[in-house]
Scaffold this active site. Structure first.
Site, mmCIF file in Angstrom:
data_model
loop_
_atom_site.group_PDB
_atom_site.id
_atom_site.type_symbol
_atom_site.label_atom_id
_atom_site.label_comp_id
_atom_site.label_asym_id
_atom_site.label_seq_id
_atom_site.Cartn_x
_atom_site.Cartn_y
_atom_site.Cartn_z
ATOM 1 N N GLU A 1 9.545 -1.783 0.461
ATOM 2 C CA GLU A 1 10.089 -2.822 -0.406
ATOM 3 C C GLU A 1 9.743 -2.394 -1.822
ATOM 4 O OE1 GLU A 1 8.946 -7.059 -2.111
ATOM 5 O OE2 GLU A 1 8.631 -6.917 0.058
ATOM 6 N N GLY B 1 5.688 -2.139 -3.082
ATOM 7 C CA GLY B 1 5.201 -1.699 -4.381
ATOM 8 C C GLY B 1 6.330 -1.258 -5.287
ATOM 9 N N SER B 2 6.010 -0.361 -6.206
ATOM 10 C CA SER B 2 6.962 0.046 -7.233
ATOM 11 C C SER B 2 8.032 0.974 -6.674
ATOM 12 C CB SER B 2 6.232 0.762 -8.370
ATOM 13 O OG SER B 2 5.735 2.014 -7.926
ATOM 14 N N CYS C 1 7.862 -10.670 -6.099
ATOM 15 C CA CYS C 1 8.975 -9.739 -5.910
ATOM 16 C C CYS C 1 10.315 -10.462 -5.886
ATOM 17 C CB CYS C 1 8.786 -8.935 -4.627
ATOM 18 S SG CYS C 1 8.433 -9.939 -3.178
ATOM 19 N N GLY D 1 6.656 4.685 -6.934
ATOM 20 C CA GLY D 1 5.660 4.989 -5.905
ATOM 21 C C GLY D 1 6.254 5.007 -4.519
ATOM 22 N N GLY D 2 7.120 4.030 -4.230
ATOM 23 C CA GLY D 2 7.749 3.972 -2.918
ATOM 24 C C GLY D 2 8.682 5.139 -2.675
ATOM 25 N N LYS E 1 -3.634 1.732 3.841
ATOM 26 C CA LYS E 1 -4.020 2.299 2.537
ATOM 27 C C LYS E 1 -4.326 1.117 1.613
ATOM 28 C CE LYS E 1 -3.935 4.457 -1.523
ATOM 29 N NZ LYS E 1 -3.792 3.277 -2.415
#
Length: 480
Positions: free
Chosen positions: A226, A202-203, A263, A206-207, A147
């Site tokens: 993550e 990602g966030s 991160c 969202g995750g 994606k």
């Protein structure tokens, strides 16, 4: 550009057809396919760096280094495949005299099947189309559907084109790697019945949404996300006395690296009250400029995140970095350990960008009470001297991080066999790493063959192959 349901179905069908080829391909073939990807990306470096710089504004120097890291990851996993220990080959010979009688058992790890990979915004190469998730999934013997991240769509498309051409030229099956775009396509990808595992960087929001989708499928799949990390740092008074200026300069450089979009950025730093460290950090950060952030969404979220922190009555602004024509200006904030312990939900919220929060503590009890409020993180750092008794502090840090540092700063993650890039929730959704050789474990599953005729065993479990591969037989580790 948004991938349609019909297009996704075509990609998934091709991945399903390619999966048995990847799973059973000899190690030499799979390693060659990975090296072909690395060689093709290196050859296209000038072109893709120009595209990446235009879309992310990270700078050509940083991006060239990231290309090298990305191709290095691919070559690392080629070596992992050839070395063979990741298979965990294990044999127990039949023993009729055992109680109960024991059959012959031969165990190995094998690819799970097609894998979904979600690209990250802050590493457009190393955590994107050909990043570590893709490299480890392919190495495990699985086709990948990526994606694309909306922050670098042109780069994602071009990288996918380069990858597809390299795989075809190297003899890999059609359907080995595909790219989808759009939020709805990403949601559909996680739910697609062909997909057997997913990797995400990602966030937290969202995750978590994708994690819940993966778990709510009729056939739930593992989701390796993550998500977020504040990466606490603890500095003792003795360390400040010994090298305070050096530590302040190191912190300033680390939390502003990549405009604070790593991160592993040190987001909270515990410092003894009254040591003068705040002023040392202020002096160190004054000359450091910020810069543009990766996306409009991140740009809008940064000042809001800083405002949420400074709205707390305990928080003060220690210093700002140099003025910048556009983008985010570095900022150092300070609060107290007691406030953190009482209002962790506010003060320990991750703020993506060039900001760090100094937390003053008065003694070990005050420090430990605040540390207990810290959730899981990717890293934790301890700066102490040999004269310090830090055993209790270290125990708290170990419980909250996947990697503990005793020198230097956490930004910068070496891609090696021993690296671990993960941590307790919410840093990651599992205990597995997304960087380093053992990242391959995420996309493998165990299978045992009982009393199987040799001709029906996978080639790597036959005695002839075992003589050349690391394996364990009747409990005894054997190295070729």
């Amino acid at each position: 550009m948004t991938t349609t349901t019909e297009q996704l179905d075509v990609f998934a069908a091709a991945a399903a057809a390619a999966a048995p080829v990847w799973r059973t391909a000899p190690a030499s073939d799979r390693a060659a396919w990975l090296r072909a990807l690395a060689d093709a990306l290196d050859a296209a470096s000038d072109e893709v760096v120009e595209i990446a710089d235009r879309e992310t504004r990270l700078g050509a120097g940083r991006l060239r280094g990231e290309v090298a890291r990305t191709t290095g990851q691919l070559r690392l996993f080629a070596g992992v495949v050839e070395q063979g220990s990741y298979l965990e080959l294990t044999v127990d010979d039949a023993d009729a005299a055992a109680t109960p009688p024991r059959p012959e058992l031969r165990r190995m790890l094998t690819g799970v099947g097609p894998v979904a990979v979600f690209s990250a915004s802050n590493f457009p190469f190393a955590f994107s189309v050909l990043g570590g998730d893709t490299a480890s999934a392919l190495a495990a013997g699985n086709p990948v559907i990526v994606k694309a991240h909306s922050g670098h769509p042109e780069l994602s498309r071009r990288t996918a084109e380069i990858a597809a051409a390299a795989l075809e030229a190297a003899g890999a099956p059609a359907g080995s790697l595909a790219l989808v775009e759009g939020r709805e396509a990403g949601n559909a990808l996680v739910r697609h019945p062909v997909i057997q595992a997913a990797g995400f960087t990602g966030s937290l929001s969202g995750g978590r949404a994708l994690f819940d989708l993966a778990a709510s499928r009729p056939d739930p799949i593992p989701f390796y996300g993550e998500l977020g990390s504040i990466n606490p740092v603890v500095i003792t008074a003795a360390a400040i006395d010994a090298r305070g200026a050096q530590l302040a300069e190191g912190l300033a450089a680390s939390f502003t690296l990549g405009v604070g979009q790593f991160c592993t950025k040190p987001g909270v730093v515990f410092v003894p009250r009254g040591t003068g460290f705040e002023q040392a950090v202020a002096d160190a950060v004054t000359g450091i400029a910020g810069g543009p952030l990766l996306t409009d969404r991140i740009t809008e979220a940064f000042p809001a995140g800083v405002d949420a922190l400074t709205a707390d009555p305990s928080v003060t602004v220690v210093a700002h970095g140099a003025e910048t024509a556009e983008g985010a200006r570095p900022v150092v904030l300070a609060t107290d350990a007691a406030a953190v312990a009482d209002r962790a939900d506010t003060l320990l919220e991750e703020c993506f960008g060039p900001v760090t929060l100094l937390i003053r503590y008065d003694g070990e009890e005050d420090l430990h009470r605040a540390l207990r409020a810290v959730q899981g993180c990717l890293t934790a750092t301890l700066h102490a001297e040999d004269t310090d008794d830090v055993s209790a502090t270290l125990a708290l840090l170990q419980d909250r991080a996947g990697r503990v540092l005793f020198a230097g700063w956490p930004t910068g993650v070496a891609v090696t066999w021993s690296q671990h890039h993960g941590g307790p929730w919410p840093a990651t959704t599992s205990l597995h790493t997304s960087v380093g050789a053992t990242a391959i474990r995420r996309f493998l599953r165990p299978i045992v063959f009982q009393d199987a005729p040799e001709r029906l065993l996978p080639p790597v479990l036959r005695d002839e192959a075992l003589a050349t591969l690391p394996h364990r037989r009747n409990g005894v580790l054997t190295l070729p």
